[in-house]
Write an enzyme that holds these catalytic residues in place. Sequence first.
Site, mmCIF file in Angstrom:
data_model
loop_
_atom_site.group_PDB
_atom_site.id
_atom_site.type_symbol
_atom_site.label_atom_id
_atom_site.label_comp_id
_atom_site.label_asym_id
_atom_site.label_seq_id
_atom_site.Cartn_x
_atom_site.Cartn_y
_atom_site.Cartn_z
ATOM 1 C CG HIS A 1 -4.700 3.116 -4.093
ATOM 2 N ND1 HIS A 1 -4.248 4.375 -3.787
ATOM 3 C CD2 HIS A 1 -4.453 2.947 -5.424
ATOM 4 C CE1 HIS A 1 -3.758 4.956 -4.874
ATOM 5 N NE2 HIS A 1 -3.873 4.101 -5.885
ATOM 6 N NE ARG B 1 -3.457 2.451 2.637
ATOM 7 C CZ ARG B 1 -4.040 2.914 3.742
ATOM 8 N NH1 ARG B 1 -3.810 2.329 4.903
ATOM 9 N NH2 ARG B 1 -4.847 3.960 3.680
ATOM 10 C CG HIS B 2 -0.798 4.998 -0.839
ATOM 11 N ND1 HIS B 2 -0.904 5.847 0.238
ATOM 12 C CD2 HIS B 2 -2.056 4.626 -1.162
ATOM 13 C CE1 HIS B 2 -2.178 6.002 0.557
ATOM 14 N NE2 HIS B 2 -2.900 5.264 -0.267
ATOM 15 N NE ARG C 1 -3.343 7.720 -2.410
ATOM 16 C CZ ARG C 1 -4.334 8.301 -3.064
ATOM 17 N NH1 ARG C 1 -4.141 9.494 -3.631
ATOM 18 N NH2 ARG C 1 -5.526 7.716 -3.162
ATOM 19 C CD GLU D 1 -8.615 2.879 -2.761
ATOM 20 O OE1 GLU D 1 -8.988 1.830 -3.327
ATOM 21 O OE2 GLU D 1 -8.168 2.914 -1.596
#
Length: 201
Positions: A161, A13-14, A71, A98
């Site tokens: 995400h 995940r970022h 991101r 996302e």
Amino acid sequence: MPVSSSPRLFFLRHGETDWNVEGRLQGRRDVPLNPEGRAQAARAGRTLRKLLASAGLVPQDVAFQCSPLSRTRETLAIARRELGLPAEGGDLDDRLVEFTFGRWEGLTWPEVCASDPGLARAREADKWNFTPPGGESYAQLAERLAPWLAEQRQPSVVVSHGGVARALMRMIGGLREERAPTADIWQGRVLVFSGQRFDWR
């Protein structure tokens, strides 16, 4: 619902953003990493290096795939540097973006509850299938991801995400619809999908 087979996926995940800190619904808003998020991305990269080695893989053996938002792209670049690779690299795939919260993006959940109390209650009652106004549901996200998942043929590092991670937990690991939307999703760690299982490292 779990897929019958899938190559090993190393999911990141970022890292953290200021909106994460504030509890704002980001969705597809292109919010950058903050300093803590960059540190988390580096930490995930170091963990990834160990995981690849323990699996008998070198970074050149795996594909790198990423959501197109900044991101996630920065998280991937930082992680690649920790692997001894050039920061640039990896395939951007719009299907890994996302899901969108529609008109709720940028709001905190208390603000959503104040502005749309009926819809907020409806989402709490069925998070997997509920579609925010102008947005996308987890169920729709899973439909979007299904062709991408079917195309996977080799071990991959996937940077995306929280919503995507939860959908994959349902699709690969068979997590129940009512559980998947509330599963914990960490920043700075690696979520490993192998066979029909998943595990945080």
